[in-house]
Design a protein around this motif. Sequence first.
Motif, PDB file in Angstrom:
ATOM      1  N   UNK A  84       0.858  -1.179   0.000  1.00 56.02           N
ATOM      2  CA  UNK A  84       0.000   0.000   0.000  1.00 56.02           C
ATOM      3  C   UNK A  84       0.897   1.232   0.000  1.00 56.02           C
ATOM      4  N   UNK A  85       0.792   2.109  -1.030  1.00 56.12           N
ATOM      5  CA  UNK A  85       1.677   3.280  -1.090  1.00 56.12           C
ATOM      6  C   UNK A  85       1.552   4.187   0.128  1.00 56.12           C
ATOM      7  N   UNK A  86       0.377   4.184   0.764  1.00 54.35           N
ATOM      8  CA  UNK A  86       0.204   4.990   1.979  1.00 54.35           C
ATOM      9  C   UNK A  86       1.058   4.430   3.113  1.00 54.35           C
ATOM     10  N   UNK A  87       1.115   3.110   3.196  1.00 50.75           N
ATOM     11  CA  UNK A  87       1.913   2.493   4.252  1.00 50.75           C
ATOM     12  C   UNK A  87       3.404   2.666   3.981  1.00 50.75           C
ATOM     13  N   UNK A  88       3.782   2.642   2.707  1.00 49.03           N
ATOM     14  CA  UNK A  88       5.181   2.886   2.353  1.00 49.03           C
ATOM     15  C   UNK A  88       5.585   4.303   2.755  1.00 49.03           C
ATOM     16  N   UNK A  89       4.719   5.276   2.422  1.00 44.94           N
ATOM     17  CA  UNK A  89       5.007   6.670   2.767  1.00 44.94           C
ATOM     18  C   UNK A  89       5.087   6.854   4.280  1.00 44.94           C
ATOM     19  N   UNK A  90       4.177   6.203   5.007  1.00 39.03           N
ATOM     20  CA  UNK A  90       4.192   6.306   6.469  1.00 39.03           C
ATOM     21  C   UNK A  90       5.471   5.735   7.050  1.00 39.03           C
ATOM     22  N   UNK A  91       5.950   4.643   6.473  1.00 36.26           N
ATOM     23  CA  UNK A  91       7.174   4.026   6.958  1.00 36.26           C
ATOM     24  C   UNK A  91       8.381   4.931   6.811  1.00 36.26           C
ATOM     25  N   UNK A  92       8.378   5.761   5.785  1.00 31.71           N
ATOM     26  CA  UNK A  92       9.501   6.673   5.561  1.00 31.71           C
ATOM     27  C   UNK A  92       9.589   7.732   6.656  1.00 31.71           C
ATOM     28  N   UNK A  93       8.473   7.985   7.349  1.00 34.16           N
ATOM     29  CA  UNK A  93       8.458   8.961   8.444  1.00 34.16           C
ATOM     30  C   UNK A  93       8.333   8.291   9.812  1.00 34.16           C
ATOM     31  N   UNK A  94       8.546   6.961   9.840  1.00 29.74           N
ATOM     32  CA  UNK A  94       8.446   6.193  11.096  1.00 29.74           C
ATOM     33  C   UNK A  94       7.075   6.331  11.739  1.00 29.74           C
ATOM     34  N   UNK A  95       6.036   6.320  10.918  1.00 29.88           N
ATOM     35  CA  UNK A  95       4.660   6.372  11.406  1.00 29.88           C
ATOM     36  C   UNK A  95       4.049   4.982  11.340  1.00 29.88           C
ATOM     37  N   UNK A  96       3.212   4.659  12.294  1.00 35.08           N
ATOM     38  CA  UNK A  96       2.531   3.370  12.305  1.00 35.08           C
ATOM     39  C   UNK A  96       1.171   3.524  11.648  1.00 35.08           C
ATOM     40  N   UNK A  97       1.063   3.060  10.395  1.00 34.87           N
ATOM     41  CA  UNK A  97      -0.148   3.283   9.598  1.00 34.87           C
ATOM     42  C   UNK A  97      -0.587   1.982   8.951  1.00 34.87           C
ATOM     43  N   UNK A  98      -1.896   1.736   9.002  1.00 31.90           N
ATOM     44  CA  UNK A  98      -2.504   0.620   8.282  1.00 31.90           C
ATOM     45  C   UNK A  98      -3.768   1.137   7.619  1.00 31.90           C
ATOM     46  N   UNK A  99      -3.842   1.009   6.311  1.00 28.92           N
ATOM     47  CA  UNK A  99      -5.025   1.463   5.583  1.00 28.92           C
ATOM     48  C   UNK A  99      -6.194   0.507   5.747  1.00 28.92           C
TER      49      UNK A  99
END
Length: 395
Positions: free
Chosen positions: A246-261
């Motif tokens: 998921x591109x949203x999860x990839x982007x979140x990982x780059x900022x060390x954010x815990x995200x699941x769509x």
Amino acid sequence: MNIHEYQAKELFEKFGVPSPNGKVAGSAAEAQAVAEEIGGGNYVVKAQVHAGGRGKGTFKNGFQGGVHLDSDPVKIGEIAGQMIGETLVTKQTGEEGKLVRKVMVAESVDIVHEYYLSILMDRATSRPVIVASVEGGMDIEEVAENRPEKILKQFIHPLAGLQGYEVRKLIKGLGLSKDAGKQFAKLLTNLYKLFIESDCAMVEINPLVETTDDRILALDAKFGFDDNALYRHPDIMAYRDKDEEDPREVAAGEYDLNYIGLDGNIACLVNGAGLAMATMDIIKHAGGDPANFLDVGGGATKEQVAAAFKIITGDPNVEAILINIFGGIMDCNVIAEGVVAASKEVGLNIPLVVRLEGNNVEAGKKTLQESGLNLITGDDILDAAKKVVAATQAA
């Protein structure tokens, strides 16, 4: 993190887990060349995507099936050409499907029997567990539900490791012959070593096959890794295919954010995993559907908050946003500044409900009030949830 089947095959080769001869191909010409290199007999060509049910899938160009057999290398190349660059839809991809960028070409083997074999971490006992079945090549969930007696489980002591008697119990339970049992024992021992040394969360072989020429082979495999341990495995990290995520999860990982769509329409921006889960629950309780899990953590910066806000507003399904912050370590004003900056940058035009409590909350509320943003304040978590659900229904 998940990996492709051809990458799993590379790991199998490294740890001595036998599988059919094969290689990955990125074009029709490469697929034909791989088949010619393997030489003789039949070949199988498989679409490489992070999804199950490939064999029964359908390409959006009308081509049927992500797994095909043929004895002609030229035909193998033609089949690969029908797959590569096309979108495959399976029961696990959803209607949007997955773009096939590569295929794997391997020798096709004549099968006497198909088995199921996996190793995974059992959370209830905090131990690895080996799951095996004589009914391979099909959904193990279906077997477990309809024929639970066909499922074998062997729990492994994490300090003692895999023991010989445990292997023999599985061999007997699967009804393997003496020679097949010896091959299985070696395969399972190497597979367990792979599982432990590579910090796997799961490795699944479905099917594990016995062939007409008396070989025990891993025919298809799925891997899952402990993301928290990947820093120890740069070789495995190199397998990561961000195009499959998921591109949203990839982007979140780059900022060390815990995200699941998720599939809902109410985005959440929360600090703390427990509070994030509670926020999602209370949105459901109020009649709404959360669009994501997003924990910005206890020490997020203004830049991280702004990045999080851009990620959730970039989801076309989002119709409203709920920000729920309890500032223990977190400074509420940092959240407020990040939200204001990101809102102005993206041109926010959907309802925004904010509930702030805790450290420096008055400064945070003042920043939001003076921002000029059209926002709704929540007195508490339930009030905020009701207001964000009402905002989506009004829209």
